[in-house]
Design an enzyme around this catalytic site. Sequence first.
Site, mmCIF file in Angstrom:
data_model
loop_
_atom_site.group_PDB
_atom_site.id
_atom_site.type_symbol
_atom_site.label_atom_id
_atom_site.label_comp_id
_atom_site.label_asym_id
_atom_site.label_seq_id
_atom_site.Cartn_x
_atom_site.Cartn_y
_atom_site.Cartn_z
ATOM 1 N N ASN A 7 4.679 5.139 8.823
ATOM 2 C CA ASN A 7 3.489 4.612 8.010
ATOM 3 C C ASN A 7 2.662 3.531 8.775
ATOM 4 O O ASN A 7 1.128 3.649 8.650
ATOM 5 C CB ASN A 7 4.016 4.301 6.597
ATOM 6 C CG ASN A 7 2.689 3.716 6.019
ATOM 7 O OD1 ASN A 7 1.590 4.464 5.513
ATOM 8 N ND2 ASN A 7 2.698 2.474 5.763
ATOM 9 N N GLY A 58 0.666 -1.274 -0.015
ATOM 10 C CA GLY A 58 -0.143 -0.053 0.011
ATOM 11 C C GLY A 58 0.758 1.172 -0.047
ATOM 12 O O GLY A 58 1.836 1.567 -0.682
ATOM 13 N N ILE A 59 0.675 2.086 0.898
ATOM 14 C CA ILE A 59 1.154 3.498 1.011
ATOM 15 C C ILE A 59 2.522 3.401 1.147
ATOM 16 O O ILE A 59 3.298 4.211 0.779
ATOM 17 C CB ILE A 59 0.289 4.537 2.002
ATOM 18 C CG1 ILE A 59 -1.115 4.708 1.398
ATOM 19 C CG2 ILE A 59 1.376 5.582 2.319
ATOM 20 C CD1 ILE A 59 -1.837 5.349 2.485
ATOM 21 N N THR A 100 -6.223 1.024 -1.118
ATOM 22 C CA THR A 100 -5.619 -0.095 -0.568
ATOM 23 C C THR A 100 -6.331 -1.415 0.133
ATOM 24 O O THR A 100 -7.706 -1.277 -0.008
ATOM 25 C CB THR A 100 -4.759 0.401 0.275
ATOM 26 O OG1 THR A 100 -5.342 1.106 1.615
ATOM 27 C CG2 THR A 100 -3.709 1.586 -0.275
ATOM 28 N N TYR A 153 -10.154 4.499 16.136
ATOM 29 C CA TYR A 153 -9.088 5.049 15.113
ATOM 30 C C TYR A 153 -8.810 6.462 14.861
ATOM 31 O O TYR A 153 -7.796 7.166 14.803
ATOM 32 C CB TYR A 153 -9.738 4.607 13.691
ATOM 33 C CG TYR A 153 -8.703 4.805 12.418
ATOM 34 C CD1 TYR A 153 -7.681 4.107 12.403
ATOM 35 C CD2 TYR A 153 -8.898 5.800 11.406
ATOM 36 C CE1 TYR A 153 -6.759 4.268 11.247
ATOM 37 C CE2 TYR A 153 -8.093 6.053 10.356
ATOM 38 C CZ TYR A 153 -7.078 5.300 10.273
ATOM 39 O OH TYR A 153 -6.055 5.656 9.212
ATOM 40 N N ILE A 178 -7.678 5.835 0.444
ATOM 41 C CA ILE A 178 -6.784 5.618 -0.674
ATOM 42 C C ILE A 178 -6.861 3.952 -0.976
ATOM 43 O O ILE A 178 -7.218 3.424 -0.067
ATOM 44 C CB ILE A 178 -5.047 5.615 -0.079
ATOM 45 C CG1 ILE A 178 -5.098 7.046 0.388
ATOM 46 C CG2 ILE A 178 -4.287 5.260 -1.151
ATOM 47 C CD1 ILE A 178 -5.234 8.205 -0.463
ATOM 48 N N GLN A 193 -16.110 19.451 2.476
ATOM 49 C CA GLN A 193 -17.665 19.284 2.411
ATOM 50 C C GLN A 193 -18.255 19.961 3.502
ATOM 51 O O GLN A 193 -17.897 19.906 4.681
ATOM 52 C CB GLN A 193 -17.894 18.074 2.315
ATOM 53 C CG GLN A 193 -17.391 17.229 1.078
ATOM 54 C CD GLN A 193 -17.750 15.856 0.717
ATOM 55 O OE1 GLN A 193 -18.769 15.436 0.357
ATOM 56 N NE2 GLN A 193 -17.088 15.115 1.668
#
Length: 251
Positions: A90, A17-18, A190, A155, A188, A251
């Site tokens: 990360n 991933g990232i 992933t 999270y 993202i 938004q």
Amino acid sequence: MGRVDGSIAIVTGGAKGIGRASAEMLAVEGAQVAVTDVDEEAGTETGNDITNAGGEAAFFEHDVAAEDDWERVVAATEDTFGAPDVLVNNAGIYQIAPIDEVTVEDWRQLMDVNVTGVFLGMKHCTPLMREQDRGSVINLSSVAGLIGLAGHSCYGASKGAVRTMTKDAAIELAEAGVRVNSIHPAYIDTQMADYGAEVQGASKEELDAMHPIGHMGEPDDVAYAVVYLASEESKFVTGTELVLDGGFTAQ
């Protein structure tokens, strides 16, 4: 090419991933990269792929929540390449659940990886950066560290902690020439996004539609930002939040 020539980087969670995209792009731009992850097989593959493509990389198995692992990985990086001057924190885990369904064990595991892992990385890498009078720490946070999202109490708390810890460290280390910044992606494309879609009963198209730009980000979108923050192009940037969200938080 050559935007981070001469740099030595540690990228945690670098197997996929990232993390993988960031390790690959740093190597392409001239850094020697220590790729770390708990996934030995995928991490070794990432390191080998970078080397086979002409870059310089080594893989080290690494539990970011364990201080002795950090001591070992930093020492191994020094032995292999030299003292790191770039740290990409990360590695992270993701959980979506109503607050009354989050167990204490879930909470502690997520905080250990997402918060303690970042703290330990800075604790063990920034002294070496101080000695060099330069360095860049790049902490992966999230839009969940900026705004409230249902089901993200655990999270979001971890990513909010990373956001503020980044600012504290940036002030503490500014005089030493060490910059510390956080990156805040939305979804993202992933495995984490796959998990988010599954838990929320959403399709990929529905996740795409959550972003005003019309689609999720790609790992390279974050990797570009990592290279920027690792390079001298961002020499006047510290203690800030780089939001990569396709308009999600506007938004």
